[in-house]
Design a protein around this motif. Sequence first.
Motif, short mmCIF file in Angstrom:
data_model
loop_
_atom_site.label_atom_id
_atom_site.label_comp_id
_atom_site.label_asym_id
_atom_site.label_seq_id
_atom_site.Cartn_x
_atom_site.Cartn_y
_atom_site.Cartn_z
N LEU A 33 0.76 -1.30 -0.09
CA LEU A 33 -0.03 0.11 -0.06
C LEU A 33 0.97 1.33 0.02
O LEU A 33 1.85 1.28 0.72
N GLY A 34 0.46 2.14 -0.64
CA GLY A 34 1.15 3.41 -0.80
C GLY A 34 0.31 4.80 -0.54
O GLY A 34 -0.84 4.64 -0.78
N ARG A 44 2.25 13.67 -9.95
CA ARG A 44 1.91 12.87 -8.57
C ARG A 44 3.30 12.33 -8.40
O ARG A 44 4.17 12.05 -8.97
N GLU A 45 3.46 12.46 -6.87
CA GLU A 45 4.62 12.07 -6.45
C GLU A 45 4.59 10.99 -5.41
O GLU A 45 3.59 10.96 -4.52
N PHE A 46 5.22 9.90 -5.20
CA PHE A 46 5.39 8.96 -4.10
C PHE A 46 5.63 9.46 -2.71
O PHE A 46 6.42 10.67 -2.66
N THR A 57 8.64 -0.30 5.73
CA THR A 57 8.08 0.98 5.27
C THR A 57 9.19 1.89 4.47
O THR A 57 10.46 1.71 4.64
N TYR A 58 8.67 2.51 3.46
CA TYR A 58 9.47 3.46 2.54
C TYR A 58 8.77 4.90 2.66
O TYR A 58 7.65 4.90 2.44
N TYR A 59 9.99 5.86 2.60
CA TYR A 59 9.67 7.18 2.53
C TYR A 59 10.15 8.23 1.46
O TYR A 59 11.30 7.83 1.03
N THR A 60 9.45 9.11 0.91
CA THR A 60 10.27 10.05 0.13
C THR A 60 11.11 10.99 1.35
O THR A 60 10.81 10.88 2.33
N ASP A 61 12.17 11.44 0.83
CA ASP A 61 12.95 12.20 1.70
C ASP A 61 12.36 13.17 2.52
O ASP A 61 12.60 13.47 3.52
N ILE A 103 7.75 -0.15 -5.74
CA ILE A 103 6.88 0.65 -4.87
C ILE A 103 6.72 1.92 -4.98
O ILE A 103 5.90 2.83 -4.52
N TYR A 104 7.74 2.52 -5.76
CA TYR A 104 8.04 4.09 -5.79
C TYR A 104 7.07 4.61 -7.03
O TYR A 104 6.69 5.97 -7.38
#
Length: 122
Positions: A33-34, A44-46, A57-61, A103-104
């Motif tokens: 899920l994102g 649109r950006e991640f 979990t992953y995050y944009t900076d 995922i990005y």
Amino acid sequence: VQLQASGGGLVQAGGSLRLSCAASGRTFSSYTLGWFRQAPGKEREFVAAITRSGGSTYYTDSAKGRFTISRDNAKNTVYLQMNSLKPEDTAVYSCAASDNSNIYNPKFYGYWGQGTLVTVSS
């Protein structure tokens, strides 16, 4: 899977919001899920993503240290806790589900909820 986001609104800079995205369907736990966002005039950006079990979990900076993504597979819901909000966080936030390892890139998310507007005033 069908997704429905909620929780957006108007908040002052430095404030917090918690976005929720409720999903229908019994295969919720099968998807990564994102959260993505789109500001006026921008692509649109991640923002963040969470794996099926919630183990990664992953995050944009720009979100690291301020935003937290989580999921409750029993409730078929994914959350985005946003703290220390800044005016540049203003955007329409959308949740999405993917069964792809990329995922990005929003192109690999096959299911999207409607967006919820977050407005951060200075």
